[in-house]
Design an enzyme around this catalytic site. Structure first.
Site, short mmCIF file in Angstrom:
data_model
loop_
_atom_site.label_atom_id
_atom_site.label_comp_id
_atom_site.label_asym_id
_atom_site.label_seq_id
_atom_site.Cartn_x
_atom_site.Cartn_y
_atom_site.Cartn_z
N HIS A 126 -9.31 1.57 4.98
CA HIS A 126 -8.07 1.74 5.76
C HIS A 126 -8.62 2.55 7.02
CE1 HIS A 126 -4.29 2.64 6.44
NE2 HIS A 126 -3.76 1.53 5.98
N GLY A 176 2.57 2.22 10.93
CA GLY A 176 3.62 3.43 10.58
C GLY A 176 4.36 3.71 11.99
N GLU A 200 -6.63 5.12 7.89
CA GLU A 200 -6.38 6.38 7.46
C GLU A 200 -7.88 7.09 6.76
OE1 GLU A 200 -2.80 5.62 5.52
OE2 GLU A 200 -1.90 5.11 7.63
N GLU A 231 -5.49 -4.41 10.56
CA GLU A 231 -4.35 -3.85 10.94
C GLU A 231 -4.70 -2.92 12.22
OE1 GLU A 231 -2.37 -2.43 6.86
OE2 GLU A 231 -4.06 -1.12 7.07
N ASN A 281 0.95 -1.08 0.07
CA ASN A 281 0.06 0.18 0.00
C ASN A 281 0.97 1.29 0.04
OD1 ASN A 281 -1.69 2.12 0.79
ND2 ASN A 281 -2.21 1.21 2.77
N SER A 316 3.27 -2.23 10.38
CA SER A 316 5.04 -2.16 10.66
C SER A 316 5.40 -3.57 10.13
CB SER A 316 5.09 -1.73 11.98
OG SER A 316 4.95 -0.37 12.31
N LYS A 352 0.15 4.22 -0.23
CA LYS A 352 -0.26 5.50 0.44
C LYS A 352 -0.23 6.63 -0.64
CE LYS A 352 -0.09 3.19 4.76
NZ LYS A 352 -0.11 3.37 6.25
#
Ligand code: PGA
Length: 291
Positions: free
Chosen positions: A137, A215, A139, A209, A48, A255, A50
């Site tokens: 996702h 991250g 985010e 996730e 991904n 991660s 991003k």
């Protein structure tokens, strides 16, 4: 077959093997004891990207990946996927043609067409050569108001356009600390992936996730992740039955790096990885693909 597996174990490598090829329960128990993962599912290693990579940078990265993966070293038990930003999809599609790399997108809108400035439809993605789309996702949930209801609509429209959705779920740190992780994930799954046909229910991909691991350099321990993956498969069994639950791939994300991927992938209910940071460098991503 057995000779190959024994040699691999002696060399410290733990291959994935097809359960159907086992001679019986004793063999099965032996391999389980040795930590050999037994899976009927094809692993999916998904990058991904991003909001990273211009068109030129995308071309460079994907050419590098393609060239390094062209030596036949990608095992047949795994799929490789890259999800570049929208602006790079068409150019990346041309490069990955006739290679082991598949193309995915990071989001879409559920309406067919019309006055939705800035949005991209499933048909547009399909037409650009996309086979998978990431939906929900964390985010997008956090910054762009994505909800379980919009995730559900998008997922259905993706399937209608023959794109396989990768639906993301996961708890925040606060929710985990309040012991709410399982109830949050249960709702995300029950609402987010409801209403599929029998055929669709076998093709869906779910990504777990934990938001606190994205991250941040913190990963869930393989045991923590496995616990949630098994829980998701249990809920999915209640929704769509055992066959569907055994067919779907549940990816772990947060991660994932070359030095932790093998341990993560060894868990029985983890069928792949959704990778952010480590998918932006060809050499790292290739190590993940060859876990
Ligand atoms: P990360 O991102 O690998 O950089 O933690 C994963 C993701 O958000 O999909």
């Amino acid at each position: 077959m057995y000779r190959d597996i024994l040699d691999a174990i002696k060399n410290g490598k733990l291959p994935t093997v097809d359960e159907n090829s086992f001679a019986g329960p004793v063999a099965k128990e032996y391999f389980q004891m040795k930590g050999v993962k037994m899976s009927k599912r094809v692993s999916l290693i998904a990058g991904n990207w991003k909001m990273n990579k211009t068109v030129e940078e995308s071309v460079e990265l994907v050419n590098d990946l393609k060239q390094k993966l062209s030596d036949g070293s990608v095992a047949s038990d795994r799929e490789v996927l890259v999800c570049p930003p929208f602006t790079s999809l068409v150019v990346v599609k041309e490069i990955v043609k006739n290679s082991v790399i598949k193309l995915g997108a990071q989001n879409m809108y559920f309406e067919k067409s019309g006055a939705y400035t800035g949005e991209i439809s499933a048909l547009m993605l399909k037409n650009a050569g996309v086979e998978y789309v990431i939906i929900g996702h964390s985010e997008r949930r956090q910054y762009f108001g994505e909800t379980d209801e919009s995730v559900n609509k998008k997922m259905k429209v993706a399937f209608e356009n023959s794109i396989i959705p990768i639906v993301c779920v996961g708890e925040t740190l606060q929710q985990r600390e309040k012991n709410e992780a399982f109830s949050v994930i249960e709702k995300q799954v029950k609402v987010g992936v409801a209403g599929l046909s029998a055929e669709q229910s076998k093709k869906l991909v779910i990504a777990y996730e934990p938001v606190w691991a994205i991250g941040t350099g913190k990963t869930a321990t393989p045991q923590q992740a496995e616990e949630v993956h098994a829980f998701i498969r249990k809920i999915y069994t209640e929704m769509y039955g055992k066959d569907a639950a055994e067919s779907i791939r549940i990816l772990y994300g947060g991660s994932v790096k070359p030095d932790n991927v093998s341990e993560i992938m060894r868990q029985p209910d983890i069928d792949g990885a959704l990778v952010g940071g480590a998918s932006l460098k060809a050499d790292d991503f290739i190590k993940l693909v060859r876990y």
